[in-house]
Write a protein that holds these residues in place. Structure first.
Motif, PDB file in Angstrom:
ATOM      1  N   CYS A   1      -6.795 -30.368 -36.679  1.00  0.00           N
ATOM      2  CA  CYS A   1      -7.495 -29.516 -35.713  1.00  0.00           C
ATOM      3  C   CYS A   1      -6.901 -29.668 -34.317  1.00  0.00           C
ATOM      4  O   CYS A   1      -6.646 -28.671 -33.634  1.00  0.00           O
ATOM      5  CB  CYS A   1      -8.983 -29.838 -35.671  1.00  0.00           C
ATOM      6  N   LEU A   2      -6.687 -30.917 -33.880  1.00  0.00           N
ATOM      7  CA  LEU A   2      -6.156 -31.093 -32.533  1.00  0.00           C
ATOM      8  C   LEU A   2      -4.748 -30.511 -32.425  1.00  0.00           C
ATOM      9  O   LEU A   2      -4.382 -29.917 -31.421  1.00  0.00           O
ATOM     10  CB  LEU A   2      -6.170 -32.577 -32.144  1.00  0.00           C
ATOM     11  N   CYS A   3      -3.984 -30.661 -33.490  1.00  0.00           N
ATOM     12  CA  CYS A   3      -2.654 -30.071 -33.493  1.00  0.00           C
ATOM     13  C   CYS A   3      -2.765 -28.546 -33.433  1.00  0.00           C
ATOM     14  O   CYS A   3      -2.066 -27.893 -32.662  1.00  0.00           O
ATOM     15  CB  CYS A   3      -1.907 -30.514 -34.758  1.00  0.00           C
ATOM     16  N   GLY A   4      -3.689 -27.987 -34.218  1.00  0.00           N
ATOM     17  CA  GLY A   4      -3.895 -26.536 -34.196  1.00  0.00           C
ATOM     18  C   GLY A   4      -4.346 -26.048 -32.826  1.00  0.00           C
ATOM     19  O   GLY A   4      -3.907 -25.007 -32.343  1.00  0.00           O
TER      20      GLY A   4
ATOM     21  N   PHE B   1       8.195 -26.877 -27.952  1.00  0.00           N
ATOM     22  CA  PHE B   1       7.552 -27.948 -28.707  1.00  0.00           C
ATOM     23  C   PHE B   1       6.640 -27.355 -29.781  1.00  0.00           C
ATOM     24  O   PHE B   1       6.675 -27.761 -30.939  1.00  0.00           O
ATOM     25  CB  PHE B   1       6.756 -28.837 -27.744  1.00  0.00           C
ATOM     26  N   SER B   2       5.857 -26.349 -29.377  1.00  0.00           N
ATOM     27  CA  SER B   2       4.933 -25.746 -30.343  1.00  0.00           C
ATOM     28  C   SER B   2       5.672 -25.100 -31.497  1.00  0.00           C
ATOM     29  O   SER B   2       5.237 -25.196 -32.649  1.00  0.00           O
ATOM     30  CB  SER B   2       4.047 -24.707 -29.659  1.00  0.00           C
ATOM     31  N   SER B   3       6.773 -24.416 -31.201  1.00  0.00           N
ATOM     32  CA  SER B   3       7.447 -23.764 -32.327  1.00  0.00           C
ATOM     33  C   SER B   3       8.083 -24.794 -33.260  1.00  0.00           C
ATOM     34  O   SER B   3       8.108 -24.584 -34.472  1.00  0.00           O
ATOM     35  CB  SER B   3       8.451 -22.705 -31.868  1.00  0.00           C
ATOM     36  N   ILE B   4       8.527 -25.922 -32.699  1.00  0.00           N
ATOM     37  CA  ILE B   4       9.060 -26.973 -33.581  1.00  0.00           C
ATOM     38  C   ILE B   4       7.939 -27.555 -34.453  1.00  0.00           C
ATOM     39  O   ILE B   4       8.113 -27.760 -35.654  1.00  0.00           O
ATOM     40  CB  ILE B   4       9.727 -28.102 -32.752  1.00  0.00           C
ATOM     41  N   VAL B   5       6.775 -27.780 -33.843  1.00  0.00           N
ATOM     42  CA  VAL B   5       5.664 -28.353 -34.598  1.00  0.00           C
ATOM     43  C   VAL B   5       5.203 -27.388 -35.702  1.00  0.00           C
ATOM     44  O   VAL B   5       4.944 -27.784 -36.844  1.00  0.00           O
ATOM     45  CB  VAL B   5       4.482 -28.689 -33.661  1.00  0.00           C
ATOM     46  N   ARG B   6       5.132 -26.109 -35.342  1.00  0.00           N
ATOM     47  CA  ARG B   6       4.725 -25.092 -36.318  1.00  0.00           C
ATOM     48  C   ARG B   6       5.681 -25.106 -37.519  1.00  0.00           C
ATOM     49  O   ARG B   6       5.274 -25.060 -38.670  1.00  0.00           O
ATOM     50  CB  ARG B   6       4.777 -23.736 -35.628  1.00  0.00           C
TER      51      ARG B   6
ATOM     52  N   ASP C   1       5.086 -26.080 -41.493  1.00  0.00           N
ATOM     53  CA  ASP C   1       5.526 -25.258 -42.629  1.00  0.00           C
ATOM     54  C   ASP C   1       6.375 -26.069 -43.607  1.00  0.00           C
ATOM     55  O   ASP C   1       6.236 -25.934 -44.814  1.00  0.00           O
ATOM     56  CB  ASP C   1       6.340 -24.049 -42.135  1.00  0.00           C
ATOM     57  N   VAL C   2       7.237 -26.896 -43.048  1.00  0.00           N
ATOM     58  CA  VAL C   2       8.064 -27.758 -43.899  1.00  0.00           C
ATOM     59  C   VAL C   2       7.166 -28.668 -44.733  1.00  0.00           C
ATOM     60  O   VAL C   2       7.290 -28.755 -45.951  1.00  0.00           O
ATOM     61  CB  VAL C   2       9.034 -28.613 -43.054  1.00  0.00           C
ATOM     62  N   LEU C   3       6.206 -29.302 -44.061  1.00  0.00           N
ATOM     63  CA  LEU C   3       5.301 -30.234 -44.735  1.00  0.00           C
ATOM     64  C   LEU C   3       4.542 -29.516 -45.856  1.00  0.00           C
ATOM     65  O   LEU C   3       4.301 -30.075 -46.921  1.00  0.00           O
ATOM     66  CB  LEU C   3       4.334 -30.829 -43.712  1.00  0.00           C
ATOM     67  N   ASN C   4       4.171 -28.269 -45.582  1.00  0.00           N
ATOM     68  CA  ASN C   4       3.429 -27.495 -46.576  1.00  0.00           C
ATOM     69  C   ASN C   4       4.257 -27.260 -47.840  1.00  0.00           C
ATOM     70  O   ASN C   4       3.716 -27.113 -48.923  1.00  0.00           O
ATOM     71  CB  ASN C   4       3.007 -26.153 -45.957  1.00  0.00           C
ATOM     72  N   GLY C   5       5.573 -27.225 -47.677  1.00  0.00           N
ATOM     73  CA  GLY C   5       6.420 -26.954 -48.832  1.00  0.00           C
ATOM     74  C   GLY C   5       6.903 -28.208 -49.563  1.00  0.00           C
ATOM     75  O   GLY C   5       7.502 -28.111 -50.619  1.00  0.00           O
ATOM     76  N   VAL C   6       6.631 -29.379 -48.993  1.00  0.00           N
ATOM     77  CA  VAL C   6       7.087 -30.617 -49.640  1.00  0.00           C
ATOM     78  C   VAL C   6       6.253 -30.851 -50.905  1.00  0.00           C
ATOM     79  O   VAL C   6       5.033 -30.788 -50.862  1.00  0.00           O
ATOM     80  CB  VAL C   6       6.933 -31.816 -48.673  1.00  0.00           C
TER      81      VAL C   6
END
Lengths: 307, 253, 283
Positions: free
Chosen positions: C87-90, C101-106, C110-115
């Motif tokens: 939530c805090l990240c969102g 920074f935000s686009s890298i985190v986003r 997405d990467v994490l979601n695909g692992v």
């Protein structure tokens, strides 16, 4: 405290949690590498090209698992892609409006069913059916478990991912594209082909997303593929995948080299899936952007309705 | 010259679901002339023009009632095939909508789905269509470049060429210049003037100067009804209806 | 009608039919899975299943009380870890959407979601099991939490962005600090949506098995200790499914039934919440 410094502490405070997400991804890459150093150092590139998997003598080659993973995933794609695209086309272009939501929900339900339930169904329902088919076909061996069962179950599991992204892509194709085709005397299918042509990169992205899912899928495959490390083009032989060998042997890995070899497989799986996912997202993103640069003037009914 | 109207509309109503958006339109559209449909936005002129080639069929819950005859054949008749109809009635839209393919493939699209495979024949028709659409000289050296690389005005002329390639008798234009700059607009208008020797053109526009410049006959729509139609000069200088006069003199709309 | 046109129309009809057929083909396995899970699972479900512990090999009867409790504990840990982080990240991403920074985190989310979940399991093993040389509920819960994070991040971000900008400006104009404005005005406005995202994420991880195999491991006994191995419905279903005992197979189906019902309930709840949100936004 002034406004701006408060704003800064808010920014940094929430930013720290955002940075944590970055840290996690970097951490995964780092941990996987660190925990596989023994195997990397001992086998080098040979690890990826040899097919002996002998924990007793400490000789590890991952080729059969890579083969099994790629082969099962490609087979799954061959089955899933036409079905998933058919669903996407039906829901977005052909279905009566009132059926759209329910059908979308039902097909997405396939994604909500846990892998383990697929596996259970696979063992007790699908595998016996596959065995009967194999016997009827005179296939050898006719075990039921093996590549065919794994590919079929994977296909069912990736359909919802591919179809929901493809549907999204088709929805983003401007209506004016279909109108242009119809106005030139296209049949319904010809107009649909125009829409597909417009979104083709994104649709390829959708298929790749499904591929990424299939590569990393673990439980259902483990339960039906037969778990035998051999390289064969046979549809009927038991084989093995990268994710499955990790699931089966991880807690049995008695010595460190064995464990590192398994984690190195995990590392490769990580690299491949991240690569496939990134490529697919890039394709999907670029199509959506194109759809937006062509300004959509929707055929909005209300506009023409007199007040 | 044949005096029978090319398109003859009688008591045509149109509905979106329960909403009636066209009320008893009756109108004759002469062959090889430009007929402009004018009126404030929301007056039903776009719906009307899209009824002529049954473009509205692709919207669910939309239906027409009444008759639209083209050369005496009912467009909404049970033995009329909508695919064939649309080949005879070309259409150009408000916003240019080229396919994300090459210039050549865009113009060839209608021919190819119609089954034409002969390269030479295709080349010929494509050159002729692009020439008629006054685009040939600008694109002849890059026929295989993407159509999306063309300017807005060029894209719209490409869409006209694409429509002409299948050799329609009628060309429907739904505000074809509304998204273009004045120079591109004037090119389109010149083009319309030249095309009317060979095609029956129906153009929707909310730009009265444009209607006055390009049309031979003008029809004024208001709130889903056809208020008045007639010779351009009559409509613009001596209309019968007060409403028409108010509109063309810019008193409302 | 020309022969060519007739052919094209037949062609179009064939392909349209094939598309409809594709839907049917995909719904067959869905129907089959649900049918078998209900038929085999519901029949095997009884009070013992909820209240009793697994019996030793060979003895029939017994239940999955410890696994049910284990799953609840695991997803509890996962939520406790993933909800604040996600939530805090969102919130950060939606408040500062344009920064690099935000686009890298986003991108990282997405990467994490695909692992693959099993790879996330290895990571949790490496940081939480290996150093203490013991499987634990904590390690399993964290693995599930890692899988939840990207879903929570993206839903939070998207839903916060839907909150009308006027609300934020209103709060800022009244002299509220940025943090105040976000937490007192914007987050409450998006709260039902965020909760929906959390439900969806929970539904996804509740059915995960692979990352638990070598983090939470399994436990035949009742355990609520966070530092001990713990049973879970999914791992228990797996163990029973690949065993040779009919009675265990029945219990595996019962476990699957319970899992599917749990996940369906969560996702229907989420869907209802979304529908309500949409209605609220429209009015």
């Amino acid at each position: 405290m002034t406004r701006s410094s408060d704003d800064r502490s808010f920014r940094i405070g929430t930013g720290a949690f955002a940075a944590l997400v970055l840290l996690i991804v970097a951490g995964i890459a780092f941990e996987l590498t660190r925990q596989s150093t023994l195997s990397i150092a001992k086998f080098g590139l040979k690890f990826w090209t040899t097919k002996v998997w002998d924990p007793v003598s400490g000789d590890f080659g991952a080729l059969p698992f890579i083969w099994g993973t790629l082969y099962s995933s490609v087979l799954a794609l061959l089955v899933a892609t036409p079905i998933a695209l058919g669903i996407a086309i039906f829901i977005s272009e052909l279905s009566p409006r009132m059926l759209r939501q329910p059908l979308a929900y039902l097909t997405e339900l396939l994604a909500a069913i846990p892998s383990i339930v697929y596996g259970l169904w696979g063992i007790f329902v699908l595998v016996p059916i596959v065995r009967k088919v194999e016997i009827a076909m005179g296939a050898k061996p006719a075990l039921g478990v093996g590549m065919l069962a794994a590919a079929l179950i994977l296909a069912v599991m990736v359909i919802p991912f591919t179809s929901s992204v493809a549907r999204e892509i088709l929805k983003n194709v401007p209506a004016t594209q279909r109108e242009a085709a119809y106005a030139l005397g296209a049949t319904r299918w010809e107009a649909i082909k125009v829409a597909i042509g417009f979104g083709r990169t994104g649709i390829i992205g959708a298929v790749m997303l499904g591929f990424g899912r299939a590569l990393g899928e673990t439980m259902a495959v483990t339960m039906v593929i037969g778990n035998s490390p051999q390289i064969s083009a046979s549809l009927f032989k038991p084989q093995y995948t990268m994710a499955a060998v990790i699931a089966n042997e991880f807690t049995e890995a008695a010595d460190e080299l064995y464990l590192h070899a398994l984690i190195e497989i995990g590392l490769l799986l990580f690299i491949i899936t991240v690569g496939v996912n990134l490529l697919s997202r890039l394709l999907i993103w670029s199509t959506k952007r194109r759809a937006q640069t062509i300004v959509v003037i929707p055929v909005i009914v209300a506009e023409e309705v007199p007040a | 010259m044949n005096d029978d109207p090319k398109i003859s509309v009688r008591d045509f109503d149109f509905f979106y679901g329960a909403a009636k958006v066209l009320h008893g339109i009756s109108l004759d559209i002469p062959a090889r002339k430009v007929t402009a449909l004018i009126g404030p936005s929301g007056c039903g002129k776009s719906t009307f023009i899209r009824s002529i080639n049954r473009m509205n069929d692709i919207i669910t819950d939309a239906r027409g009632k009444g008759t639209i005859l083209i050369d005496g054949t009912d467009v909404y008749g049970s033995d009329t095939d909508v695919v064939e109809l649309r080949r005879r009635v070309g259409m150009v839209f408000q916003k240019s909508n080229p396919f994300p393919k090459s210039i050549y493939d865009n113009v060839a699209y209608g021919l190819r789905i119609g089954g034409m495979r002969n390269k030479r024949q295709l080349d010929d028709i494509i050159e002729r269509s692009l020439t008629r659409a006054a685009l040939w000289h600008e694109v002849k050296d890059r026929l295989h470049a993407s159509a999306l690389a063309l300017s807005g005005g060029q894209q719209q002329r490409l869409c006209i060429a694409r429509a002409l390639a299948v050799d329609p008798e009628i060309l429907l234009m739904d505000e074809p210049a509304s998204a273009l700059d004045p120079i591109a607009t004037s090119k389109i208008e010149e083009l319309i003037y030249e095309l009317k020797d060979n095609y029956t053109i129906v153009i929707v526009t909310h730009n009265m100067q444009q209607a006055a410049r390009v049309s031979d006959r003008t029809a004024f729509f208001m709130l889903g009804r056809l208020v008045e139609e007639g010779d351009k000069n009559t409509i613009f200088t001596n209309p019968k209806e007060k409403m028409t006069e108010d509109y063309v003199t810019g008193r409302f709309g | 009608m020309t022969a060519n046109l007739r052919r094209r129309k037949i062609y179009s009809g064939i392909f349209e039919t094939l598309c409809a057929l594709a839907v049917v083909v995909a719904l067959i396995p869905l129907a089959m899975i649900l049918f078998y899970v209900i038929k085999e699972g519901f029949g095997a479900l009884n009070l013992d299943f909820f209240l009793h512990m697994p019996k030793p090999v060979g003895e029939s009867g017994g239940g999955m009380a410890n696994a049910i409790a284990g799953t609840l504990i695991l997803i509890g840990i996962a939520a406790a870890f993933a909800v604040p982080v996600g939530c805090l990240c969102g919130i950060h991403l939606s408040e500062y959407p344009g920064t690099k920074f935000s686009s890298i985190v986003r991108f990282a989310a997405d990467v994490l979601n695909g692992v693959p979940s099993i790879v996330v399991g290895i990571f949790a093993y490496g940081i939480l099991v290996l150093p203490v040389k013991r499987f634990s509920a904590i390690a399993g819960g964290v693995a599930l939490g890692l899988l939840m994070i990207p879903i929570v991040v993206r839903t939070t971000e998207e839903l916060l962005r839907l909150v009308p900008g006027g609300l934020r400006e209103g709060a800022l104009a009244l002299g509220a600090t940025r943090g105040r404005a976000v937490f007192s005005v914007i987050v409450p406005a998006a709260l039902p949506g965020i909760l929906t995202g959390i439900l969806v994420a929970l539904a996804r991880v509740a059915g995960e098995t692979a990352p638990l195999l070598f983090t939470a491991f399994n436990n035949r006994f009742w355990s609520t200790s966070l530092t001990q191995p713990i049973a879970s419905l999914t791992v228990q279903v797996f163990t029973y499914a690949i065993s040779p005992y009919d009675d265990w197979h029945r219990q595996a189906w019962a476990g699957a039934f319970l899992l599917v019902m749990m996940i369906l309930a969560l996702s229907i709840l989420a869907r209802l919440a979304v529908r309500r949100l949409e209605r609220m936004n429209r009015s």
